[in-house]
Design a protein around this motif. Structure first.
Motif, PDB file in Angstrom:
ATOM      1  N   SER A 163      -9.247   2.671  -6.082  1.00  0.00           N
ATOM      2  CA  SER A 163      -9.422   3.463  -4.869  1.00  0.00           C
ATOM      3  C   SER A 163     -10.543   4.478  -5.033  1.00  0.00           C
ATOM      4  CB  SER A 163      -8.126   4.203  -4.535  1.00  0.00           C
ATOM      5  OG  SER A 163      -7.876   5.207  -5.518  1.00  0.00           O
ATOM      6  N   HIS A 208       0.967   5.987   1.158  1.00  0.00           N
ATOM      7  CA  HIS A 208       0.781   4.776   0.344  1.00  0.00           C
ATOM      8  C   HIS A 208       0.080   3.682   1.151  1.00  0.00           C
ATOM      9  CE1 HIS A 208       3.389   6.660  -2.589  1.00  0.00           C
ATOM     10  NE2 HIS A 208       4.325   6.803  -1.663  1.00  0.00           N
ATOM     11  N   SER A 211      -2.165   1.153  -0.759  1.00  0.00           N
ATOM     12  CA  SER A 211      -1.386   0.196  -1.547  1.00  0.00           C
ATOM     13  C   SER A 211      -0.768  -0.868  -0.639  1.00  0.00           C
ATOM     14  CB  SER A 211      -0.288   0.935  -2.313  1.00  0.00           C
ATOM     15  OG  SER A 211       0.556   0.029  -2.981  1.00  0.00           O
ATOM     16  N   ASN A 214      -3.441  -3.266   0.480  1.00  0.00           N
ATOM     17  CA  ASN A 214      -3.810  -4.234  -0.562  1.00  0.00           C
ATOM     18  C   ASN A 214      -2.818  -5.399  -0.616  1.00  0.00           C
ATOM     19  OD1 ASN A 214      -6.096  -2.851  -1.333  1.00  0.00           O
ATOM     20  ND2 ASN A 214      -5.043  -1.663  -2.918  1.00  0.00           N
TER      21      ASN A 214
END
Length: 435
Positions: A163, A208, A211, A214
């Motif tokens: 990131s 989050h 995440s 992804n």
């Protein structure tokens, strides 16, 4: 981050060990972090920097910064300058697209001339998110939602798993210096608007978010692989390729529950953009077609025919002298005197040489052309009628050549001989003409 990066390389890019790699380095934080990471891991690296001359003295200060860094750390460095605005104007491109073309063309030249194995760029997870949102906002298919690829042939992006926050933390902990691109602060570009306003809001709504994104990307990439596999299987049932032409069977295609999606998968690499027009071709009358820059998709009865654009010059002519034994352009023909007729086929004809007027002429057919088909006892027929009887497609018609003598057709090559030049009881000289 260094250990995590090392493990990432061992797990996903082990083939880089021992290779000579070129790091695309702007002088900004991301690329300088990438250079620092690879220096710690003792890879064989070189640095490539492009000066696009878009920010006045700032561009040259970036160039000097990268050059001084490489020199201080004894890293081979390659620097070039582009007149990006002039290139963009000449080729009618946006500045960003022009810069990308110039950059990657030069990178690939360096691969060849300096014997590097791979080009590495510093795209990271936040870049990937921004690209997703740009594509999503403009409307895109599944492929546009799968994000930036970790590898495209010789181009590798080893930082996509990391990131922006991780990059900033690593730069701070290791006192890495970099150059700040002033254009990154401007909201002139869509990417910057998304970076400055939309992404922070998404991260605020869900700490989050990156995440979760992804994971979503992984699912989309897996789905894309399934789509490509299904596309290949169906293609083998529907399509047939002959040399550089592909024929799609419309009867089979229309039985598919979602044939438009398959057409998109098969045709996107040929750079078509008028997708609604392409989908309409399926139900259009024969003879309709759609162009891309280099290809044409033609509706012909129960087929869609994909072929390279062949702009036929109807005035194109080639002359053949009486003593000529062969021609190689625009197609291979041989001429020889023979004692009798043998091996008759659509690839060879036998004519009375004394009935010919030289030079013979090779040309394309024209509207209004007529001839006397062999075996029809002198009855005349339009060449266009023969094409219709033979159910020739537009592409097949365009690729046909006629051999004529004194404006009379001798042979529609590979298709039909003319009656007027046939051998009879009075023939003394037989000429075999073979394709």
């Amino acid at each position: 981050m260094l250990q995590k990066f090392k493990n990432h390389l061992l797990r996903n890019f082990q083939f880089l060990n021992g290779k000579k790699i070129l790091l695309a380095t702007s002088g900004g934080k991301d690329s300088m972090v990438m250079v620092h990471l690879f220096r710690q891991l003792d890879y064989k690296i070189g640095i490539a920097h492009c000066n696009f001359q878009l920010r006045g003295m700032e561009s040259f200060e970036d160039q000097n910064f990268v050059h001084e860094y490489a020199t201080a750390h004894e890293i081979p460095v390659f620097i070039t300058q582009f007149d990006t605005k002039a290139f963009a104007e000449d080729y009618k491109l946006s500045t960003q697209v022009a810069a990308r073309e110039l950059r990657y063309n030069w990178f690939y030249e360096l691969l060849e001339t300096e014997k590097f194995d791979y080009i590495l760029t510093a795209h990271h997870a936040d870049d990937n998110l921004e690209t997703f949102l740009i594509n999503f906002s403009r409307g895109t298919g599944l492929e546009g939602l799968t994000g930036i690829a970790e590898q495209n042939e010789k181009v590798i992006r080893p930082l996509l798993a990391f990131s922006q926050d991780e990059m900033e933390e690593y730069a701070g902990l290791n006192s890495i210096q970099w150059r700040e691109d002033s254009s990154n602060a401007s909201d002139k570009y869509l990417r910057n608007k998304i970076r400055h306003h939309l992404v922070p809001m998404l991260k605020e709504l869900n700490p989050h978010f990156l995440s979760s994104f992804n994971k979503t990307q992984t699912y989309l990439q897996e789905a894309q692989v399934m789509v490509e596999d299904a596309s290949i299987m169906i293609y083998q049932q529907v399509a047939k390729q002959e040399e550089d032409t592909i024929y799609f069977d419309l009867i089979k295609l229309k039985k598919l529950p979602n044939y438009k999606s398959y057409l998109y998968q098969w045709l996107k690499e040929f750079e078509f953009s008028a997708w609604d027009d392409i989908y309409d071709l399926v139900e259009s009358q024969s003879g309709k077609y759609v162009y891309s820059h280099e290809f044409r998709l033609l509706k012909d009865r129960d087929s869609l025919i994909l072929s390279p654009i062949n702009f036929v010059n109807e005035k194109e002519e080639y002359f053949i002298a009486e003593d000529q034994k062969e021609v190689k352009i625009p197609l291979n023909l041989s001429f020889c005197k023979v004692a009798d007729i043998n091996n008759v086929s659509n690839k060879a004809i036998f004519v009375d040489a004394d009935k010919l007027q030289f030079p013979l002429v090779l040309r394309h057919w024209n509207e209004g052309d007529s001839f006397q088909p062999f075996g029809m006892n002198g009855k005349s027929k339009k060449v266009s009628k023969l094409f219709k009887d033979e159910k020739l497609s537009l592409i097949e018609k365009e690729n046909l050549w006629l051999l004529s003598s004194d404006d009379e057709i001798v042979w529609i090559i590979g298709l039909r001989q003319d009656e007027r030049f046939r051998i009879d009881d009075t023939t003394k000289n037989i000429l075999k003409i073979q394709l």
